[in-house]
Write a protein that holds these residues in place. Structure first.
Motif, short mmCIF file in Angstrom:
data_model
loop_
_atom_site.label_atom_id
_atom_site.label_comp_id
_atom_site.label_asym_id
_atom_site.label_seq_id
_atom_site.Cartn_x
_atom_site.Cartn_y
_atom_site.Cartn_z
N SER B 12 0.80 -0.92 -0.06
CA SER B 12 -0.37 0.51 -0.01
C SER B 12 0.58 1.23 0.44
O SER B 12 0.77 2.04 -0.39
N ASN B 13 1.78 1.32 0.89
CA ASN B 13 2.80 2.27 0.56
C ASN B 13 3.52 2.93 -0.64
O ASN B 13 3.43 3.71 -0.74
N THR B 17 3.17 6.29 -2.99
CA THR B 17 4.98 6.81 -3.50
C THR B 17 4.64 6.52 -5.16
O THR B 17 4.61 7.29 -6.03
N GLN B 20 2.11 9.12 -6.70
CA GLN B 20 2.51 10.26 -6.44
C GLN B 20 3.46 10.47 -7.56
O GLN B 20 3.41 11.79 -8.04
N VAL B 109 9.54 1.43 -3.14
CA VAL B 109 9.88 2.55 -2.38
C VAL B 109 11.00 3.94 -2.62
O VAL B 109 11.60 4.73 -2.64
#
Lengths: 304, 115
Positions: B12-13, B17, B20, B109
């Motif tokens: 999810s993170n 990212t 974005q 990430v």
């Protein structure tokens, strides 16, 4: 026609607006290639000169225009540095309305010191056919659109404009706008009740929003909107955590309704960074990237 | 924490990212496509390019266009305008394509942020 970017900086007891302006001036010079002038007070300039040499200041700023510190006794704003730190400090913002007279340029781009210029998109305003343009819409990383409270001054109120970025030419129309904003500032309580918004803090955004509503013939129109896409806005609960060698900013964005949980983003376009503590923590890093090497030799600041 | 839940949160993170990063590229793309010419602001798209090209083929030297702020603007030098919008569009789409190609390779990430 002379043209340039203008910023206003008045330090309070904690926030070094002068340093932010200095950093942003270097960014403007690097990314837009145009002159920058600073409107400030003697105390703030004195503080600036304690931190930077004359050569560095002269490189960053085309001109420094001295003015009185605006009377901001009861203008208290909450400054956040993430969700976990919050302080109430004086907000010295009331002389933005004087920029028309104070700007040394015939074409002026007035920006906030914390609106970090990371690209050259604003260069498109120079020489345009319009005398006054102001930012209207914002977008945030978390929601991809503005918070509901930031779209209108009140639930059923007029659209909110953002005085973060304002373009104007010295002209009758622009003068009229600034005179109207001065009138609104002087009668702020009246306009607060008339337009139905709350709060004791004087906000330039609100004063300009009301002025735009009046100048648009009391309708919602886009006659004065800047032509850019939405102003990218990062809240003060989010934190700047790194700056790359290419001057990209890395932020931790707090997840909505999950205090203390973040995701990372990298920003390389113009951005309004509300967390001023964050900017000041990385000021030295940004200066190191943007300052010419010849001037670093005399640097008063420790870039290591 | 249940390892399955942690894995889901980690993904999810990464997605947040990644989204974005893609959003940044799209915003830069959209920003680059707004040009100023003759005092007016114009958003460059394939329709505008095709229209201007058609006018030039019909031997037009200048014409009036309504800009983004609904102001009619006289484009006095059509050839120069054509050159501007064509180069702007080509540059913007190529940059977007390169950005997408680059982002596709970054599966963490750390790679999205640090590279």
């Amino acid at each position: 026609m002379s043209k340039g970017v203008v910023m206003i900086a008045h330090n309070n007891t904690e926030i070094d607006y002068a340093k932010m302006a200095f950093v942003n001036a270097l960014l403007v010079r690097k990314n837009m290639g145009c002159p920058v002038s600073l409107i400030t007070d003697e105390g703030t300039v004195a503080w600036l000169r304690q931190n930077f040499t004359d050569a560095q200041i002269n490189f960053a700023f085309d001109q420094i225009v001295l003015t009185e510190t605006p009377d901001s006794k009861n203008n208290i704003k909450t400054y956040n540095d993430s969700s976990f730190t919050s302080k109430k400090l004086t907000y010295n913002n009331k002389n933005r309305v004087d920029v028309y007279d104070l700007s040394p340029y015939e074409e002026t781009l007035l920006i906030d010191t914390d609106f970090l210029v990371l690209d050259d998109s604003l260069n498109r305003v120079w020489g345009c056919a319009y005398d006054f343009l102001i930012n209207k819409d914002i977008v945030t990383p978390s929601q991809n659109d503005a918070f509901v409270d930031d779209i209108r001054l009140s639930k059923l109120g007029i659209p909110q404009y953002w005085a973060t970025v304002v373009y104007f030419k010295k002209s009758e129309l622009a003068k009229q706008v600034f005179e109207l904003v001065k009138h609104i500032k002087e009668n702020y309580t009246f306009y607060k009740f008339t337009y139905g918004f709350s709060g004791n803090l004087y906000r330039n955004d609100y004063a300009f929003s009301i002025a735009m509503h009046v100048m648009n013939g009391f309708t919602e129109d886009n006659a004065f909107d800047l032509p850019n896409s939405k102003l990218f806005f990062i809240s003060d609960v989010d934190v700047l955590v790194d700056v790359t060698d290419e001057c990209e900013l890395i932020f931790l964005i707090e997840k909505e309704k999950e205090r203390g949980n973040y995701y990372a983003i990298k920003v390389r376009r113009n951005v309004h960074v509300m967390n001023k503590y964050s900017i000041n923590r990385f000021a030295e890093r940004l200066i190191d990237i943007c300052m010419p090497n010849a001037l670093k030799v005399e640097n008063k600041i420790d870039v290591n | 924490m249940d390892s399955r839940l942690k894995a889901a949160y980690d993904f999810s993170n990464y997605r947040a990212t990644l989204n974005q990063e893609l959003e940044q590229h799209h915003a830069e793309y959209a920003e680059t496509l707004i040009v100023q010419f003759g005092g007016g602001f114009f958003t460059v798209d394939t329709g505008l390019i095709a229209y201007i090209d058609l006018q030039i083929r019909n031997n037009a030297k200048n014409l009036v266009l309504v800009d983004n702020k609904k102001t009619p603007i006289l484009i006095e030098d059509l050839a120069e305008f054509n050159s501007l919008i064509t180069s702007t569009y080509n540059s913007a789409v190529n940059k977007l394509f390169m950005a997408y190609t680059d982002v596709k390779k970054k599966r963490t990430v750390k790679k999205l942020i640090e590279e």
